[in-house]
Motif scaffolding. Structure first.
Motif, short mmCIF file in Angstrom:
data_model
loop_
_atom_site.label_atom_id
_atom_site.label_comp_id
_atom_site.label_asym_id
_atom_site.label_seq_id
_atom_site.Cartn_x
_atom_site.Cartn_y
_atom_site.Cartn_z
N GLU A 38 4.05 6.00 -5.38
CA GLU A 38 3.63 5.98 -6.87
C GLU A 38 2.94 6.97 -7.48
O GLU A 38 2.87 7.52 -8.53
CB GLU A 38 3.59 4.65 -7.64
CG GLU A 38 4.15 3.16 -7.38
CD GLU A 38 4.80 1.85 -8.12
OE1 GLU A 38 3.14 1.72 -7.98
OE2 GLU A 38 5.23 0.76 -7.94
N LYS A 39 1.77 6.60 -6.73
CA LYS A 39 0.05 7.43 -7.08
C LYS A 39 0.32 8.97 -6.90
O LYS A 39 -0.18 9.60 -7.58
CB LYS A 39 -1.03 6.89 -7.27
CG LYS A 39 -1.63 5.26 -7.76
CD LYS A 39 -2.59 4.81 -7.01
CE LYS A 39 -3.38 3.95 -7.81
NZ LYS A 39 -4.27 3.23 -7.19
N ALA A 40 1.34 8.95 -5.99
CA ALA A 40 1.67 10.83 -5.53
C ALA A 40 2.24 11.72 -6.46
O ALA A 40 2.87 11.52 -6.84
CB ALA A 40 2.59 10.80 -4.15
N ASP A 85 0.26 -1.42 0.34
CA ASP A 85 -0.08 0.03 0.09
C ASP A 85 0.78 1.20 0.14
O ASP A 85 0.75 1.91 -1.02
CB ASP A 85 -0.56 0.14 1.23
CG ASP A 85 -2.10 1.17 1.22
OD1 ASP A 85 -2.53 1.41 0.43
OD2 ASP A 85 -2.27 2.16 2.58
N ILE A 86 2.27 1.21 0.74
CA ILE A 86 3.11 2.25 1.01
C ILE A 86 3.16 2.92 -0.77
O ILE A 86 3.18 3.78 -0.92
CB ILE A 86 3.90 2.52 2.27
CG1 ILE A 86 2.85 2.34 3.13
CG2 ILE A 86 5.43 3.50 1.72
CD1 ILE A 86 4.19 1.85 4.43
N VAL A 87 4.37 1.46 -1.47
CA VAL A 87 4.71 1.60 -2.60
C VAL A 87 4.21 2.15 -3.54
O VAL A 87 3.50 2.78 -4.63
CB VAL A 87 5.01 0.41 -3.38
CG1 VAL A 87 5.89 1.13 -4.08
CG2 VAL A 87 6.11 -0.35 -1.95
N GLU A 88 2.25 2.30 -3.22
CA GLU A 88 1.62 1.87 -4.51
C GLU A 88 1.41 3.71 -4.14
O GLU A 88 0.65 4.54 -5.17
CB GLU A 88 -0.37 1.27 -4.26
CG GLU A 88 -0.50 1.21 -5.08
CD GLU A 88 -2.25 1.08 -4.64
OE1 GLU A 88 -3.50 1.19 -5.24
OE2 GLU A 88 -1.92 -0.25 -4.77
N ARG A 89 0.65 4.40 -2.71
CA ARG A 89 0.58 5.38 -2.54
C ARG A 89 1.78 6.36 -2.86
O ARG A 89 1.07 7.59 -3.48
CB ARG A 89 0.46 5.68 -0.96
CG ARG A 89 -0.94 5.00 -0.40
CD ARG A 89 -0.75 5.17 1.03
NE ARG A 89 -1.77 4.51 1.58
CZ ARG A 89 -2.70 5.21 2.40
NH1 ARG A 89 -3.17 6.35 2.14
NH2 ARG A 89 -3.82 5.01 3.06
#
Length: 89
Positions: free
Chosen positions: A80-82, A74-78
């Protein structure tokens, strides 16, 4: 790090989310001025997110003072999307 988090509390616009992982999770588990600043940020709508695996590794999950627990996926996905990621050293 303490100065960085304090400075965030004095800005006109706050970040949407602050992610804590690796040893950074220690900041959200210790009684300190930093935790009080994070609690303030949380109270004005900043999402505080902690890596659960990291909390487990340091045996700190029961000591969490501020924020929610998630996983590294979840942290990596957040991140990447930031639109913007700020990483103080």
């Amino acid at each position: 790090m303490k100065s960085f988090i304090f400075a965030l509390t004095k800005q006109d616009a706050f970040p949407e989310t602050i992610l804590f992982y690796n040893e950074g999770v220690k900041i959200t588990t210790q009684e300190s001025d930093t935790v009080n600043d994070l609690l303030f940020l949380d109270s004005v709508g900043v999402e505080i997110v902690n890596c659960g695996t990291c909390l487990d590794f340091f045996k700190l999950k029961d000591d969490l003072k501020v924020g929610s627990i998630t996983n590294m996926y979840d942290i990596v996905e957040r991140m990447e999307k930031a639109e913007k990621v700020i990483k103080p050293n």
